[in-house]
Write a protein that holds these residues in place. Sequence first.
Motif: not given
Length: 233
Positions: A34-39, A56-76
């Motif tokens: 689990l990678d929370e380095s960005e959020r 068994g997954h590798y999970v990354v917390a996706r950062p919130e990007l102003p101006g890029h609209g709605r994005t997913a919470d996680l990259d799995v």
Amino acid sequence: MSAPGEPSPSRSWGLLGTRPPRCPFGAHRRPPGLDESERRLSHSELAVAEMLVGEGHYVVARPELPGHGRTADLDVCGQSVEVKTWLPPSARGGRAPTSRSVFNKLGDARGQGSTAILWARGSGLSALDAGIGVEEFISAGRFGGILSVRVVGDGFDLAWGHHGPDLRPARSAAASPLAAASPLGAAGASPPGRHSSPPGVAERGPRWQRTRRSRPPDLAAGRGDAGPDLGCR
């Protein structure tokens, strides 16, 4: 909506025999972690992330990007995952979510990820209402990029998806939540109740790696300082 004479997109959806998201190459390409380095994740997002790491997954917390609209919470494992949840009944006037609540949550998840995970632990949502709500969403045929849906509640863990090359349909009607006379007891369902770490992680050998970004002292005290966690944007 499909054009006249074309098959409805909803016809290619059904119950899945595996729990999404699935790794695109059919196998994990790196150790679970689990990678929370960005959020920093919220309570509900963390619960889902730990469940996926335990699978068994590798999970990354996706950062919130102003101006890029709605994005997913996680990259799995390279797949975009949006997490939705509910407040407990005590914060909802004693009311549990209904099938319509499930339909609305999935509608709100459109355009945010290829997999939508509804985290319903402790919300009072029943397996029957979960199944009806997802089926109504599928029948509406407006998926907004969602290819699979997973609902995790107290005593059930159900999945539906588009029957593409990376998603396999359930092989028997016994897996259907609407085929059972009683609330679901699907094989492989998570045990009821809230957990703070993935079931079985302690027995799986080496612990998975968790990466965090350093935080200012005034923000490092805890996750609950900002009030109730709604688990959605």
